[in-house]
Motif scaffolding. Structure first.
Motif, mmCIF file in Angstrom:
data_model
loop_
_atom_site.group_PDB
_atom_site.id
_atom_site.type_symbol
_atom_site.label_atom_id
_atom_site.label_comp_id
_atom_site.label_asym_id
_atom_site.label_seq_id
_atom_site.Cartn_x
_atom_site.Cartn_y
_atom_site.Cartn_z
ATOM 1 N N ILE A 245 3.475 10.302 -9.660
ATOM 2 C CA ILE A 245 3.148 10.324 -10.956
ATOM 3 C C ILE A 245 1.672 12.048 -11.349
ATOM 4 N N LEU A 246 1.253 11.928 -9.956
ATOM 5 C CA LEU A 246 0.578 13.221 -9.965
ATOM 6 C C LEU A 246 1.445 14.577 -9.255
ATOM 7 N N PHE A 247 1.894 13.976 -9.019
ATOM 8 C CA PHE A 247 3.284 15.866 -8.183
ATOM 9 C C PHE A 247 4.279 15.720 -9.028
ATOM 10 N N ARG A 248 4.726 14.697 -9.851
ATOM 11 C CA ARG A 248 6.044 14.935 -10.976
ATOM 12 C C ARG A 248 5.821 16.218 -11.299
ATOM 13 N N PRO A 249 7.551 17.080 -11.434
ATOM 14 C CA PRO A 249 7.549 18.049 -12.437
ATOM 15 C C PRO A 249 7.195 18.104 -13.938
ATOM 16 N N VAL A 250 6.061 19.226 -14.425
ATOM 17 C CA VAL A 250 6.365 18.985 -15.402
ATOM 18 C C VAL A 250 6.831 19.200 -16.985
ATOM 19 N N SER A 251 7.538 18.152 -17.980
ATOM 20 C CA SER A 251 8.466 19.077 -18.751
ATOM 21 C C SER A 251 8.089 20.093 -19.487
ATOM 22 N N ILE B 87 0.561 -1.548 0.168
ATOM 23 C CA ILE B 87 0.307 0.043 -0.176
ATOM 24 C C ILE B 87 1.316 0.920 0.139
ATOM 25 N N ILE B 88 1.990 1.351 0.475
ATOM 26 C CA ILE B 88 2.882 2.970 0.320
ATOM 27 C C ILE B 88 3.256 2.341 -0.436
ATOM 28 N N ILE B 89 3.932 2.151 -0.646
ATOM 29 C CA ILE B 89 4.574 1.513 -2.561
ATOM 30 C C ILE B 89 3.827 2.372 -3.489
ATOM 31 N N LEU B 90 2.548 1.695 -3.376
ATOM 32 C CA LEU B 90 1.131 2.156 -4.094
ATOM 33 C C LEU B 90 0.653 4.096 -4.413
ATOM 34 N N ILE B 91 0.707 4.808 -3.158
ATOM 35 C CA ILE B 91 0.538 5.634 -2.895
ATOM 36 C C ILE B 91 1.689 6.869 -3.052
ATOM 37 N N LEU B 92 3.201 5.592 -2.514
ATOM 38 C CA LEU B 92 4.211 6.739 -3.124
ATOM 39 C C LEU B 92 4.090 6.666 -4.660
ATOM 40 N N VAL B 93 4.379 5.799 -5.900
ATOM 41 C CA VAL B 93 3.854 5.554 -6.602
ATOM 42 C C VAL B 93 2.774 6.707 -7.597
ATOM 43 N N THR B 94 1.709 6.860 -7.239
ATOM 44 C CA THR B 94 0.453 7.509 -6.929
ATOM 45 C C THR B 94 0.806 8.822 -7.264
ATOM 46 N N ALA B 95 1.250 8.989 -5.846
ATOM 47 C CA ALA B 95 2.032 10.929 -5.322
ATOM 48 C C ALA B 95 2.614 10.899 -6.637
#
Length: 40
Positions: A16-22, A6-14
């Motif tokens: 993807i959502l908050f990564r710097p946009v190129s 669950i922790i890994i899924l939350i981290l991956v989701t976060a």
């Protein structure tokens, strides 16, 4: 084990959502004449 997954899924989701946009992605979304390439 489930908690770890669950922790890994939350981290991956976060990430993807908050990564710097190129710059390329920003240009694609800001181009008003580019709607034909967005799948509509």
């Amino acid at each position: 084990m489930e908690f770890f997954i669950i922790i890994i899924l939350i981290l991956v989701t976060a990430w993807i959502l908050f990564r710097p946009v190129s710059k390329k992605e920003l240009d694609r979304y800001n181009d008003k004449d580019n709607w034909s390439n967005m799948g509509f």
